[in-house]
Motif scaffolding. Sequence first.
Motif, PDB file in Angstrom:
ATOM      1  N   ASP A   1      83.754  37.921  39.551  1.00 49.91           N
ATOM      2  CA  ASP A   1      82.705  37.271  40.345  1.00 49.91           C
ATOM      3  C   ASP A   1      83.089  37.168  41.818  1.00 49.91           C
ATOM      4  O   ASP A   1      82.234  37.250  42.702  1.00 49.91           O
ATOM      5  CB  ASP A   1      82.414  35.881  39.785  1.00 49.91           C
TER       6      ASP A   1
ATOM      7  N   LYS B   1      73.790  18.603  47.361  1.00 49.10           N
ATOM      8  CA  LYS B   1      73.785  19.788  46.520  1.00 49.10           C
ATOM      9  C   LYS B   1      75.112  20.543  46.630  1.00 49.10           C
ATOM     10  O   LYS B   1      75.809  20.457  47.634  1.00 49.10           O
ATOM     11  CB  LYS B   1      72.634  20.710  46.914  1.00 49.10           C
ATOM     12  N   CYS B   2      75.410  21.292  45.563  1.00 46.90           N
ATOM     13  CA  CYS B   2      76.633  22.105  45.550  1.00 46.90           C
ATOM     14  C   CYS B   2      76.312  23.539  45.964  1.00 46.90           C
ATOM     15  O   CYS B   2      75.251  24.077  45.637  1.00 46.90           O
ATOM     16  CB  CYS B   2      77.263  22.096  44.163  1.00 46.90           C
ATOM     17  N   HIS B   3      77.238  24.151  46.657  1.00 50.24           N
ATOM     18  CA  HIS B   3      77.111  25.554  47.037  1.00 50.24           C
ATOM     19  C   HIS B   3      77.404  26.418  45.813  1.00 50.24           C
ATOM     20  O   HIS B   3      78.141  26.017  44.906  1.00 50.24           O
ATOM     21  CB  HIS B   3      78.113  25.860  48.160  1.00 50.24           C
ATOM     22  N   ASP B   4      76.824  27.599  45.783  1.00 45.98           N
ATOM     23  CA  ASP B   4      77.039  28.513  44.644  1.00 45.98           C
ATOM     24  C   ASP B   4      78.509  28.840  44.430  1.00 45.98           C
ATOM     25  O   ASP B   4      78.911  29.196  43.316  1.00 45.98           O
ATOM     26  CB  ASP B   4      76.269  29.817  44.858  1.00 45.98           C
TER      27      ASP B   4
ATOM     28  N   TYR C   1      80.968  38.577  44.931  1.00 42.83           N
ATOM     29  CA  TYR C   1      80.611  37.690  46.049  1.00 42.83           C
ATOM     30  C   TYR C   1      81.035  38.305  47.372  1.00 42.83           C
ATOM     31  O   TYR C   1      80.265  38.347  48.345  1.00 42.83           O
ATOM     32  CB  TYR C   1      81.282  36.326  45.849  1.00 42.83           C
TER      33      TYR C   1
ATOM     34  N   LYS D   1      76.484  21.665  52.062  1.00 41.65           N
ATOM     35  CA  LYS D   1      76.623  21.781  50.615  1.00 41.65           C
ATOM     36  C   LYS D   1      78.086  21.641  50.195  1.00 41.65           C
ATOM     37  O   LYS D   1      78.992  22.051  50.926  1.00 41.65           O
ATOM     38  CB  LYS D   1      76.058  23.116  50.119  1.00 41.65           C
TER      39      LYS D   1
ATOM     40  N   ASP E   1      80.608  27.591  41.449  1.00 43.97           N
ATOM     41  CA  ASP E   1      80.437  28.138  40.104  1.00 43.97           C
ATOM     42  C   ASP E   1      81.417  29.255  39.775  1.00 43.97           C
ATOM     43  O   ASP E   1      81.455  29.737  38.635  1.00 43.97           O
ATOM     44  CB  ASP E   1      79.001  28.647  39.920  1.00 43.97           C
TER      45      ASP E   1
END
Length: 222
Positions: free
Chosen positions: A96, A2-5, A100, A40, A8
């Motif tokens: 963003d 899976k990819c980490h947020d 974050y 991730k 994005d």
Amino acid sequence: MKCHDVVDLFPPMIPSEREALAKDIQEKGVRMPIIIWRGKVIDGRNRLQVCEELGIDDYPIEEFDGSEAEMLAHVISLNMSRRQLNSGQKAIVGVDLGLYRERIGSIELEAGQKTVDVIAEELGTNRQYMYDAEKLRKADKDLYEQVRRGEVKLWSAIRAVGKLTKADAPEDDVEQTGASEKQKAVDVVDAQQNPVPPMYQDAFRERDNFKYAIEMVKELGK
């Protein structure tokens, strides 16, 4: 995997870039490792996707060892050193990124510094673009994502949602320019030096931040 947020924050590759990457991987294999953090993917999303599409399961993996703030800084550094983003895209990333960092509590400012200025300098954009990007985020999430992907210019998106106003910043926070710079900006707006599309001319004339107007002319010309 899976990819980490965090992946994005930056736009995915456009089709032509993906095709070039797939061809390169087919011919030479995966030369840059896919970087993971706490299980991730934080860098190499496109390489991983191409490998999965091609049925390749032998690729280098590198694990990043550090805090979340350090991981975020690493991802930003990697992407900004190799991605060709326009100013609007950088502003979207900047908005963003600020959210974050606020969420994980990693914003560190020196006396007199503002978060928007620090991030704008870090990403190579300016605070006015980021102010406009924040307006767009609140007004139209779909357009916001289109600007991130490079499908729409930030200026056009702001115009589309009818949010083009003076910078939402304190009066002393607006960039000041000398008389000669202002005249140059007016000349640009009036299409005496560099033509501006008619649909944008009135909007440029209404702005007080002439330096920003010049930058937007350059952006429109890209």
